[in-house]
Design a protein around this motif. Sequence first.
Motif, PDB file in Angstrom:
ATOM      1  N   ASP A  95       0.177   1.871  -4.668  1.00  0.00           N
ATOM      2  CA  ASP A  95      -1.162   1.726  -4.068  1.00  0.00           C
ATOM      3  C   ASP A  95      -1.641   0.281  -4.139  1.00  0.00           C
ATOM      4  O   ASP A  95      -2.186  -0.266  -3.158  1.00  0.00           O
ATOM      5  N   GLU A 136       0.141  -1.938  -1.640  1.00  0.00           N
ATOM      6  CA  GLU A 136      -0.369  -1.721  -0.284  1.00  0.00           C
ATOM      7  C   GLU A 136      -1.726  -2.404  -0.108  1.00  0.00           C
ATOM      8  O   GLU A 136      -2.016  -2.985   0.960  1.00  0.00           O
ATOM      9  N   ARG A 137      -2.565  -2.347  -1.126  1.00  0.00           N
ATOM     10  CA  ARG A 137      -3.883  -3.011  -1.035  1.00  0.00           C
ATOM     11  C   ARG A 137      -3.702  -4.521  -0.927  1.00  0.00           C
ATOM     12  O   ARG A 137      -4.464  -5.201  -0.215  1.00  0.00           O
ATOM     13  N   ASN A 196       3.034   9.970   4.840  1.00  0.00           N
ATOM     14  CA  ASN A 196       2.196   9.075   5.640  1.00  0.00           C
ATOM     15  C   ASN A 196       1.994   9.745   7.004  1.00  0.00           C
ATOM     16  O   ASN A 196       2.720   9.486   7.964  1.00  0.00           O
ATOM     17  N   GLN A 232      -5.101   6.877   1.885  1.00  0.00           N
ATOM     18  CA  GLN A 232      -4.186   6.734   0.751  1.00  0.00           C
ATOM     19  C   GLN A 232      -2.988   7.653   0.989  1.00  0.00           C
ATOM     20  O   GLN A 232      -3.153   8.832   1.266  1.00  0.00           O
ATOM     21  N   LYS A 233      -1.789   7.106   0.924  1.00  0.00           N
ATOM     22  CA  LYS A 233      -0.588   7.898   1.188  1.00  0.00           C
ATOM     23  C   LYS A 233      -0.367   8.927   0.079  1.00  0.00           C
ATOM     24  O   LYS A 233      -0.728   8.701  -1.081  1.00  0.00           O
TER      25      LYS A 233
END
Length: 204
Positions: free
Chosen positions: A110, A113-114, A152, A184-185
């Motif tokens: 996470d 990705e952010r 996803n 969020q995946k």
Amino acid sequence: MANEEKAPETEATEQAQQAEQAVAEEVTAEEQAALETDPLAEEAEPELQSVAELMSQLEVAQAEAAALKDQMLRGQAEIQNIRRRAEQDVEKAHKFGVEKFATEMLAIADNLERAIEAAGDDEAVKPMREGVEMTLNMFVSGLAKFNVEQVNPEGEPFNPELHQAMSMVPAEGVEANTVVAVMQKGYTLNGRLVRPAMVMVAKG
């Protein structure tokens, strides 16, 4: 004189008749006793009792054998159930033993990705963004080796078993209940949901 001479003969005759009568009476009494107590009947009665006892014992033995067989079958079934449960527990341990570890690792994915989203299209940080993307891809590939798969679902129909809707939004040209954005995946482990994907869904 003649009468006196016949008296002894008469007496002998009477004695003989009495003896014959006594013998006849004795024979009759023996016959009567024989009829009342038949030796064959006396012998047959114990034999009948013995057969009845044997049959009773046989029934008891058969009932005990049936009970023991039922107990044995129940025991075998219980052993099979225990073995099956043990095998399932071992299988689950192999499949989901890394679930807690995988859950902890999701926070790293996470954050990567952010970081990519925060970099945007700024050319100044492009090399850094590409490095982070490469790291994220390697990280996700590493999780996949342990059967941790990413969810996803953008552009896919909403699936309540894998997705959690954060909100419903109007979207032109998109069918209702279609995922239009993934906040969020999500992730699964061996097909079991570890974390649902947080999504926005097209309003009908």
